[in-house]
Design a protein around this motif. Sequence first.
Motif, short mmCIF file in Angstrom:
data_model
loop_
_atom_site.label_atom_id
_atom_site.label_comp_id
_atom_site.label_asym_id
_atom_site.label_seq_id
_atom_site.Cartn_x
_atom_site.Cartn_y
_atom_site.Cartn_z
N THR A 154 14.02 48.63 14.79
CA THR A 154 14.97 48.25 15.81
C THR A 154 14.53 48.82 17.15
OG1 THR A 154 16.34 50.19 15.48
CG2 THR A 154 16.83 48.28 14.12
N SER A 155 15.16 48.39 18.21
CA SER A 155 14.78 48.85 19.54
C SER A 155 15.03 50.33 19.72
CB SER A 155 15.55 48.07 20.61
OG SER A 155 16.95 48.22 20.42
N SER A 156 15.86 50.94 18.85
CA SER A 156 16.16 52.36 18.98
C SER A 156 15.03 53.23 18.47
CB SER A 156 17.44 52.71 18.22
OG SER A 156 17.27 52.48 16.83
N SER A 157 14.10 52.65 17.72
CA SER A 157 13.03 53.45 17.16
C SER A 157 12.01 53.83 18.22
CB SER A 157 12.31 52.69 16.04
OG SER A 157 11.16 53.38 15.63
N SER A 158 11.55 55.09 18.16
CA SER A 158 10.55 55.53 19.13
C SER A 158 9.26 54.78 18.98
CB SER A 158 10.28 57.03 18.92
OG SER A 158 9.69 57.27 17.67
N SER A 159 9.05 54.18 17.81
CA SER A 159 7.79 53.48 17.56
C SER A 159 7.88 52.00 17.86
CB SER A 159 7.39 53.67 16.10
OG SER A 159 8.37 53.13 15.26
N SER A 160 9.05 51.52 18.23
CA SER A 160 9.20 50.08 18.36
C SER A 160 8.38 49.50 19.49
CB SER A 160 10.68 49.74 18.57
OG SER A 160 11.17 50.33 19.75
N ALA A 202 17.18 53.31 0.21
CA ALA A 202 17.76 52.72 1.41
C ALA A 202 16.72 52.26 2.42
CB ALA A 202 18.69 53.73 2.08
N CYS A 203 15.52 52.85 2.39
CA CYS A 203 14.47 52.62 3.40
C CYS A 203 14.84 53.30 4.73
CB CYS A 203 14.19 51.15 3.63
SG CYS A 203 13.77 50.26 2.11
N PHE A 204 13.87 53.51 5.57
CA PHE A 204 14.08 54.16 6.86
C PHE A 204 15.10 53.37 7.66
CE2 PHE A 204 12.64 55.03 11.32
CZ PHE A 204 12.90 56.39 11.33
N ASP A 205 16.10 54.04 8.21
CA ASP A 205 17.27 53.33 8.73
C ASP A 205 17.05 52.64 10.07
OD1 ASP A 205 17.32 55.45 10.53
OD2 ASP A 205 19.18 56.31 9.77
N GLU A 206 15.86 52.80 10.67
CA GLU A 206 15.59 52.08 11.91
C GLU A 206 14.76 50.82 11.68
OE1 GLU A 206 14.10 54.63 14.99
OE2 GLU A 206 15.71 56.09 14.73
N LEU A 207 14.49 50.50 10.43
CA LEU A 207 13.83 49.24 10.11
C LEU A 207 14.91 48.18 9.95
CD1 LEU A 207 11.16 50.54 7.60
CD2 LEU A 207 10.89 50.06 10.03
N SER A 210 19.49 48.88 0.80
CA SER A 210 18.84 49.00 2.09
C SER A 210 19.86 48.95 3.20
CB SER A 210 17.81 47.87 2.29
OG SER A 210 18.48 46.68 2.53
N SER A 211 19.44 49.45 4.39
CA SER A 211 20.36 49.55 5.49
C SER A 211 20.88 48.20 5.93
CB SER A 211 19.66 50.23 6.68
OG SER A 211 18.51 49.50 7.04
N SER A 212 20.13 47.15 5.62
CA SER A 212 20.58 45.84 6.04
C SER A 212 21.54 45.20 5.07
CB SER A 212 19.37 44.91 6.21
OG SER A 212 18.74 44.72 4.97
N ALA A 244 2.01 49.65 19.39
CA ALA A 244 1.27 48.49 18.91
C ALA A 244 1.39 48.31 17.42
CB ALA A 244 -0.21 48.64 19.28
N THR A 245 2.05 49.27 16.73
CA THR A 245 2.10 49.20 15.28
C THR A 245 3.33 48.50 14.78
OG1 THR A 245 3.34 51.24 15.01
CG2 THR A 245 0.97 51.42 15.24
N ALA A 246 4.26 48.16 15.62
CA ALA A 246 5.48 47.53 15.13
C ALA A 246 5.14 46.24 14.42
CB ALA A 246 6.44 47.27 16.28
N SER A 247 5.61 46.12 13.20
CA SER A 247 5.28 44.95 12.38
C SER A 247 6.15 43.78 12.80
CB SER A 247 5.53 45.29 10.91
OG SER A 247 5.35 44.18 10.11
N SER A 248 5.52 42.72 13.24
CA SER A 248 6.27 41.64 13.87
C SER A 248 6.65 40.52 12.93
CB SER A 248 5.45 41.06 15.02
OG SER A 248 4.24 40.54 14.53
N SER A 249 5.95 40.35 11.83
CA SER A 249 6.31 39.23 10.96
C SER A 249 6.15 39.60 9.50
CB SER A 249 5.42 38.02 11.27
OG SER A 249 4.06 38.35 11.08
N SER A 250 6.41 40.89 9.22
CA SER A 250 6.21 41.39 7.88
C SER A 250 7.16 40.74 6.90
CB SER A 250 6.44 42.91 7.89
OG SER A 250 6.37 43.42 6.61
N SER A 251 6.64 40.50 5.69
CA SER A 251 7.55 40.03 4.65
C SER A 251 8.51 41.14 4.31
CB SER A 251 6.75 39.64 3.41
OG SER A 251 6.11 40.74 2.85
#
Length: 500
Positions: free
Chosen positions: A369-375, A355-360, A392-394, A378-385
Amino acid sequence: MPFSRVRRVIPTSLISAAGLCFVSASFSHAATVPVYNATDLQNALKTASQGDDIVVHPGNYTGNRNTSGESRAHFYSGNSGTANNPITLRSASSSNKQVLKGDDINNGYVFLLEGDYWIIKDLKFTDSQKGIVLETANHNTIDNVEVHNVGQEAVHFRISSSYNRLSNCYIHNTGKREGKEGTGEGVYIGTNKGNEASPPDYSNYNRIGGCSIGPQVTAEAFDIKAGTVGTVIEYNYVDARGIVGTTAFPQADSFVDLKGTDVIIRNNEMAYRGDNNVTHAIYSFREHRQSNVYDNTFNLPVDAGTFRAQEPMINISNNYRADGGSNLVWKEYQSRNIDYSLNQSIEQPNEGPYACFDELSGGCGTTPTSSSSSSSSATASSSSSHYSSSSSSSSSSSSNSSSSTGSDDNCVAVTYKVRTEITLGSNHCVTFDQPLQGKTLQLWDSDENTQCDFRGTISAIDGSGNATVTSNYTSASGFSGSSLSINSNNGCEYVKIRAY
């Protein structure tokens, strides 16, 4: 008795020195154990019993190594559940994950487990030298967790910790300890014995699946040490931005360091993301004996070798270089350590897709997503493939035969960059949400419907291009338009498809 089903860990502030000192030993039956602060949680972990469900409610969970029961860890348990009655540690709500913290990235572990049969899920671990460490711990499941901002490695299975499962994790920002950047691995299996294969660390048959690792993981995403046996790495996504390369000791310049034996690495997507400190995908050291590496997508600097194969035998099949590179090995003499047929004797059941981590927001490798503590970090991936499985959750509402269909031509609608399981049915066509001009098309045999393997032809409906599928993986380019006709020549209606 009715009250035996719930055991509340009494907050320290409510316990008088004279009156309630007997409480922690009063009940031993399996129970729901609600906790509301770090002291509650430490006490619950110390007294955990078979079948207990430790429920972490909103609160402050900065652990204290002086009171945890183990001086190396901010939170610790040495207790065990059973196969039928595991101990569970979880947030009260998966949509409001509680954060277990250390107090210094230079010291201690956020959580140390020396017990068997635990389920740890829907939590976040941060601000310590190491994240989650398992020692002499077996048959545990760690699922849907985030580990970040740690001084060294994020998750470590060691000292005869076997048959554990880490799934759907999100790991980033490791190796934050100054001078220890080369020890910032994502997942570490076994014990560092230098170049020794013995005495072995019998941390065997551990499985890591559906995890997103990176960016800013300063060492390898996976480090599998000598002496370990049967590690499975499947359906993970690696974003290697931030790896240290040869500038630190120990150096780190691959997605996977491979010293164990009977390892299976399959169905992963690993991308260097422009970080030229990655010089090969998998580095097998002389302690390595044999492994199966197949159905992976690697994106590397185009001149890099896929393998740095120092010892036999890496058995490979159906790996794809998304960057177009053709160098198989770091040095030509190492080709002798490559076998093009898998070793079936070491194979293990495939448990993916995950499923992958549900906040991705879009599955493995995408932006939180904005709910993630890490969002906000500086590590939030902005244009990842994207690398999304059908579960998956999506897309868990199923991206096969129940996929949304285009309103004009009744084709199955497929999202660009997302691996999608489809059932052709009467449609025999798919429509992408972006034109295929200049893009690569990939097709795999279905993971969800294994009763047959698709073989047939693909041709453009509103543009040009065609391809023939004759094996379990096909990659093709030269298409234009956005709709494809897919026709089976063996009656199999199931296929997985992606364009990127």
